[in-house]
Design a protein around this motif. Structure first.
Motif, PDB file in Angstrom:
ATOM      1  N   HIS A 130       1.108-107.721  26.068  1.00  0.00           N
ATOM      2  CA  HIS A 130       1.618-107.292  24.756  1.00  0.00           C
ATOM      3  C   HIS A 130       2.939-106.547  24.981  1.00  0.00           C
ATOM      4  O   HIS A 130       2.942-105.316  25.132  1.00  0.00           O
ATOM      5  CB  HIS A 130       0.597-106.368  24.065  1.00  0.00           C
ATOM      6  CG  HIS A 130      -0.741-107.021  23.884  1.00  0.00           C
ATOM      7  ND1 HIS A 130      -0.964-108.018  22.965  1.00  0.00           N
ATOM      8  CD2 HIS A 130      -1.910-106.851  24.548  1.00  0.00           C
ATOM      9  CE1 HIS A 130      -2.214-108.425  23.058  1.00  0.00           C
ATOM     10  NE2 HIS A 130      -2.810-107.739  24.006  1.00  0.00           N
ATOM     11  N   PRO A 131       4.023-107.291  25.045  1.00  0.00           N
ATOM     12  CA  PRO A 131       5.313-106.634  25.371  1.00  0.00           C
ATOM     13  C   PRO A 131       5.690-105.553  24.366  1.00  0.00           C
ATOM     14  O   PRO A 131       5.387-105.652  23.184  1.00  0.00           O
ATOM     15  CB  PRO A 131       6.320-107.798  25.319  1.00  0.00           C
ATOM     16  CG  PRO A 131       5.510-109.033  25.399  1.00  0.00           C
ATOM     17  CD  PRO A 131       4.168-108.720  24.803  1.00  0.00           C
ATOM     18  N   TRP A 132       6.372-104.534  24.898  1.00  0.00           N
ATOM     19  CA  TRP A 132       6.897-103.478  24.039  1.00  0.00           C
ATOM     20  C   TRP A 132       8.148-104.005  23.341  1.00  0.00           C
ATOM     21  O   TRP A 132       8.726-105.001  23.758  1.00  0.00           O
ATOM     22  CB  TRP A 132       7.302-102.253  24.879  1.00  0.00           C
ATOM     23  CG  TRP A 132       6.205-101.603  25.651  1.00  0.00           C
ATOM     24  CD1 TRP A 132       4.882-101.928  25.649  1.00  0.00           C
ATOM     25  CD2 TRP A 132       6.359-100.509  26.558  1.00  0.00           C
ATOM     26  NE1 TRP A 132       4.190-101.104  26.492  1.00  0.00           N
ATOM     27  CE2 TRP A 132       5.073-100.215  27.073  1.00  0.00           C
ATOM     28  CE3 TRP A 132       7.444 -99.751  26.980  1.00  0.00           C
ATOM     29  CZ2 TRP A 132       4.849 -99.192  27.989  1.00  0.00           C
ATOM     30  CZ3 TRP A 132       7.226 -98.726  27.896  1.00  0.00           C
ATOM     31  CH2 TRP A 132       5.943 -98.450  28.382  1.00  0.00           C
ATOM     32  N   THR A 133       8.607-103.261  22.346  1.00  0.00           N
ATOM     33  CA  THR A 133       9.890-103.618  21.736  1.00  0.00           C
ATOM     34  C   THR A 133      11.005-103.262  22.728  1.00  0.00           C
ATOM     35  O   THR A 133      10.822-102.420  23.617  1.00  0.00           O
ATOM     36  CB  THR A 133      10.134-102.813  20.450  1.00  0.00           C
ATOM     37  OG1 THR A 133      10.191-101.431  20.802  1.00  0.00           O
ATOM     38  CG2 THR A 133       9.038-103.045  19.422  1.00  0.00           C
ATOM     39  N   ALA A 134      12.157-103.908  22.543  1.00  0.00           N
ATOM     40  CA  ALA A 134      13.299-103.619  23.429  1.00  0.00           C
ATOM     41  C   ALA A 134      13.668-102.136  23.341  1.00  0.00           C
ATOM     42  O   ALA A 134      14.034-101.504  24.344  1.00  0.00           O
ATOM     43  CB  ALA A 134      14.486-104.490  23.035  1.00  0.00           C
ATOM     44  N   GLN A 135      13.524-101.565  22.150  1.00  0.00           N
ATOM     45  CA  GLN A 135      13.852-100.143  21.949  1.00  0.00           C
ATOM     46  C   GLN A 135      12.931 -99.255  22.793  1.00  0.00           C
ATOM     47  O   GLN A 135      13.369 -98.285  23.402  1.00  0.00           O
ATOM     48  CB  GLN A 135      13.673 -99.820  20.455  1.00  0.00           C
ATOM     49  CG  GLN A 135      14.296 -98.533  20.002  1.00  0.00           C
ATOM     50  CD  GLN A 135      15.736 -98.761  19.559  1.00  0.00           C
ATOM     51  OE1 GLN A 135      16.302 -99.825  19.810  1.00  0.00           O
ATOM     52  NE2 GLN A 135      16.315 -97.774  18.923  1.00  0.00           N
ATOM     53  N   ALA A 136      11.656 -99.619  22.812  1.00  0.00           N
ATOM     54  CA  ALA A 136      10.690 -98.821  23.572  1.00  0.00           C
ATOM     55  C   ALA A 136      10.958 -98.951  25.072  1.00  0.00           C
ATOM     56  O   ALA A 136      10.847 -97.967  25.817  1.00  0.00           O
ATOM     57  CB  ALA A 136       9.266 -99.270  23.249  1.00  0.00           C
ATOM     58  N   VAL A 137      11.347-100.145  25.503  1.00  0.00           N
ATOM     59  CA  VAL A 137      11.666-100.334  26.931  1.00  0.00           C
ATOM     60  C   VAL A 137      12.883 -99.481  27.284  1.00  0.00           C
ATOM     61  O   VAL A 137      12.940 -98.829  28.332  1.00  0.00           O
ATOM     62  CB  VAL A 137      11.945-101.823  27.246  1.00  0.00           C
ATOM     63  CG1 VAL A 137      12.360-101.993  28.711  1.00  0.00           C
ATOM     64  CG2 VAL A 137      10.717-102.666  26.944  1.00  0.00           C
ATOM     65  N   MET A 138      13.840 -99.459  26.400  1.00  0.00           N
ATOM     66  CA  MET A 138      15.047 -98.680  26.674  1.00  0.00           C
ATOM     67  C   MET A 138      14.732 -97.181  26.765  1.00  0.00           C
ATOM     68  O   MET A 138      15.224 -96.490  27.647  1.00  0.00           O
ATOM     69  CB  MET A 138      16.084 -98.945  25.583  1.00  0.00           C
ATOM     70  CG  MET A 138      17.474 -98.547  26.008  1.00  0.00           C
ATOM     71  SD  MET A 138      18.654 -98.834  24.730  1.00  0.00           S
ATOM     72  CE  MET A 138      19.435-100.317  25.290  1.00  0.00           C
ATOM     73  N   ARG A 139      13.883 -96.711  25.881  1.00  0.00           N
ATOM     74  CA  ARG A 139      13.493 -95.287  25.947  1.00  0.00           C
ATOM     75  C   ARG A 139      12.812 -94.989  27.278  1.00  0.00           C
ATOM     76  O   ARG A 139      13.087 -93.987  27.927  1.00  0.00           O
ATOM     77  CB  ARG A 139      12.560 -94.927  24.781  1.00  0.00           C
ATOM     78  CG  ARG A 139      13.239 -94.852  23.435  1.00  0.00           C
ATOM     79  CD  ARG A 139      12.343 -94.163  22.406  1.00  0.00           C
ATOM     80  NE  ARG A 139      11.152 -94.941  22.139  1.00  0.00           N
ATOM     81  CZ  ARG A 139      11.008 -95.790  21.114  1.00  0.00           C
ATOM     82  NH1 ARG A 139      11.992 -95.947  20.245  1.00  0.00           N
ATOM     83  NH2 ARG A 139       9.894 -96.472  20.942  1.00  0.00           N
ATOM     84  N   ASP A 140      11.930 -95.917  27.669  1.00  0.00           N
ATOM     85  CA  ASP A 140      11.205 -95.730  28.925  1.00  0.00           C
ATOM     86  C   ASP A 140      12.176 -95.766  30.112  1.00  0.00           C
ATOM     87  O   ASP A 140      12.047 -94.998  31.070  1.00  0.00           O
ATOM     88  CB  ASP A 140      10.150 -96.835  29.057  1.00  0.00           C
ATOM     89  CG  ASP A 140       9.112 -96.520  30.115  1.00  0.00           C
ATOM     90  OD1 ASP A 140       8.696 -95.342  30.192  1.00  0.00           O
ATOM     91  OD2 ASP A 140       8.720 -97.427  30.870  1.00  0.00           O
ATOM     92  N   ALA A 141      13.157 -96.665  30.019  1.00  0.00           N
ATOM     93  CA  ALA A 141      14.136 -96.802  31.107  1.00  0.00           C
ATOM     94  C   ALA A 141      14.971 -95.524  31.247  1.00  0.00           C
ATOM     95  O   ALA A 141      15.292 -95.097  32.358  1.00  0.00           O
ATOM     96  CB  ALA A 141      15.041 -97.999  30.839  1.00  0.00           C
ATOM     97  N   LEU A 142      15.295 -94.904  30.118  1.00  0.00           N
ATOM     98  CA  LEU A 142      16.067 -93.654  30.164  1.00  0.00           C
ATOM     99  C   LEU A 142      15.294 -92.581  30.921  1.00  0.00           C
ATOM    100  O   LEU A 142      15.826 -91.909  31.811  1.00  0.00           O
ATOM    101  CB  LEU A 142      16.337 -93.147  28.747  1.00  0.00           C
ATOM    102  CG  LEU A 142      17.498 -93.747  27.970  1.00  0.00           C
ATOM    103  CD1 LEU A 142      17.403 -93.366  26.513  1.00  0.00           C
ATOM    104  CD2 LEU A 142      18.817 -93.263  28.553  1.00  0.00           C
ATOM    105  N   VAL A 143      14.036 -92.427  30.547  1.00  0.00           N
ATOM    106  CA  VAL A 143      13.210 -91.388  31.167  1.00  0.00           C
ATOM    107  C   VAL A 143      12.997 -91.711  32.653  1.00  0.00           C
ATOM    108  O   VAL A 143      13.140 -90.842  33.519  1.00  0.00           O
ATOM    109  CB  VAL A 143      11.853 -91.271  30.427  1.00  0.00           C
ATOM    110  CG1 VAL A 143      10.913 -90.308  31.144  1.00  0.00           C
ATOM    111  CG2 VAL A 143      12.082 -90.830  28.993  1.00  0.00           C
ATOM    112  N   PHE A 144      12.711 -92.978  32.935  1.00  0.00           N
ATOM    113  CA  PHE A 144      12.497 -93.381  34.325  1.00  0.00           C
ATOM    114  C   PHE A 144      13.761 -93.125  35.149  1.00  0.00           C
ATOM    115  O   PHE A 144      13.705 -92.607  36.267  1.00  0.00           O
ATOM    116  CB  PHE A 144      12.117 -94.871  34.375  1.00  0.00           C
ATOM    117  CG  PHE A 144      11.911 -95.366  35.774  1.00  0.00           C
ATOM    118  CD1 PHE A 144      10.690 -95.198  36.414  1.00  0.00           C
ATOM    119  CD2 PHE A 144      12.952 -95.971  36.481  1.00  0.00           C
ATOM    120  CE1 PHE A 144      10.508 -95.627  37.732  1.00  0.00           C
ATOM    121  CE2 PHE A 144      12.784 -96.399  37.784  1.00  0.00           C
ATOM    122  CZ  PHE A 144      11.563 -96.240  38.409  1.00  0.00           C
TER     123      PHE A 144
END
Ligand code: SF4
Length: 412
Positions: A178-192
């Motif tokens: 169940h892929p996340w939205t691109a926005q959610a991936v970007m938020r996660d990428a920022l934190v990571f």
């Protein structure tokens, strides 16, 4: 049974590592139990050392406890020690933060006096090249920070997120059931990105108590989510700010909306309000807004606050609005001197009200209050001090007399 009163106030500040940002004997503490620190950034050309030093001084005088300057070229790096020298000569000990992108590793290596004159380096891992080149450049900046014992902010930004990291995380996301939205991936990428770069800095020898993190985005809800996540996943000191907040009231409202939610949850160790200045506008406005956010939330006190009513059809003139404005300006102007002479003065409340409807009540609640006459009222202005009516002012000199009462109260 009777309802219990709801608790009032922000949640306790989250425990983070304390970072000392030093210039000489002057230390600004970020994180831990230290109060939330106000910082700002110049918009002068750093090559113009005089103009930059003057603006740093103005920002510091307005209450900025750290000031960031752009260091983007060899010419700018060469001027940083001169800016520091000018400030020292003027008795301005505010620590300077160098803002680096693309070439920070080279500038810090080529200009050791610049590296020394700065108290903290802002590093954006998304603007350091790619692959091995990025890793090497990052390592070089961290090595210099260790050598000079400087604090570092690892500041990732929505607009300059590491492309390789983002591409890899999008690929991983596509493998999810169940892929996340691109926005959610970007938020996660920022934190990571922020946390993994901080961990790498520690592996390279930088003490975790020299590291501050930020993850800036330009939308309020994204910022809140990103920082809640960041705060839950690490205990590094956090720098809060909504990037590209915008102009005028939009910038102020957006920044306040985002930061107030996070500060209320105890998240954030230092804040910067990024306002686009109006043409010819005052750069120190961003410092005032940052202070007002913290003070109106009851987190810190910087200057006596004026409570003023908005005015309505009951007021016959704009006298009370002008008086409120003048008194707030007067109090703010006095603070650089008053804060040393009269400790605690910054918690004082002054009320300037437009008529008898709420005027006397609000004035009684303040340390000093004045209720000006509204339409059809007797042309007199009762003044309240510590809840008691002490005098009634009349005539054309009400404003001056009230200012004198305020001044006498502070001195007393
Ligand atoms: Fe209007 Fe009086 Fe209320 Fe001020 S205090 S908003 S003048 S009713």
């Amino acid at each position: 049974s009777a309802c219990q009163p709801l608790p009032v106030g922000a949640q306790p500040k989250r425990v983070t590592r304390t970072v000392d940002v030093r210039w000489g004997d002057h230390v600004v503490k970020l994180g831990g139990s230290a109060p939330v620190v106000v910082q700002s950034m110049t918009n002068t050309d750093t090559v113009d050392a005089i103009a930059t030093a003057i603006q740093v001084k103005e920002l510091a005088r307005a209450g900025s406890e750290l000031v960031r300057i752009t260091v983007n070229t060899p010419e700018a790096a060469r001027e940083v020690p001169a800016i520091r020298e000018q400030l020292d000569r003027m008795g301005v000990n505010v620590p300077l933060v160098g803002d680096f992108h693309y070439n920070g590793h080279k500038l810090l290596a080529d200009f050791p006096e610049c590296a020394q004159a700065l108290s903290k380096y802002r590093i954006n891992p998304g603007n350091m090249g790619g692959g091995k080149r990025r890793d090497d450049n990052f390592a070089k900046m961290i090595e210099i920070a260790c050598r000079y014992d400087k604090a570092v902010r690892i500041g990732v930004n929505w607009g300059s997120l590491d492309h390789e990291l983002m591409a890899r995380m999008m690929d991983e996301n596509n493998q999810r059931a169940h892929p996340w939205t691109a926005q959610a991936v970007m938020r996660d990428a920022l934190v990571f990105s922020a946390i993994s770069n901080a961990q790498r800095a520690q592996e390279l020898g930088l003490d975790g108590k020299r590291i501050v993190l930020s993850c800036k985005v330009s939308h309020v809800q994204d910022l809140i989510t990103v920082y809640q996540d960041l705060s839950a996943r690490c205990d590094y000191a956090l720098h809060l700010g909504l990037t590209e907040a915008g102009m005028g009231s939009k910038g102020i409202v957006a920044s306040t909306a985002a930061l107030a939610v996070l500060l209320q949850q105890g998240i954030g160790d230092t804040i910067r309000i990024s306002l686009t200045p109006e043409p010819g506008g005052d750069r120190a406005r961003e410092v005032v807004v940052a202070q007002e956010i913290l003070q109106t939330m009851g987190l810190r006190a910087f200057t006596p606050m004026v409570v003023a009513c908005p005015g309505c059809g009951r007021t016959s003139s704009t006298v009370f609005q002008e008086l409120a404005n003048d008194i707030q300006g007067y109090l703010r102007d006095q603070m650089p001197v008053w804060k040393d002479l009269y400790p605690g003065v910054e918690t004082m409340n002054v009320a300037v009200m437009g008529c008898v409807v709420n005027g006397p009540g609000e004035s009684r609640h303040a340390d000093i209050g004045i209720s000006l006459p509204g339409t059809g009222e007797v042309p007199s202005a009762p003044v309240y001090v510590d809840g008691e009516r002490v005098v009634t002012l009349k005539g054309d000199t009400i404003a001056q007399e009230f200012q004198t009462i305020v001044q006498n109260y502070v001195e007393r």
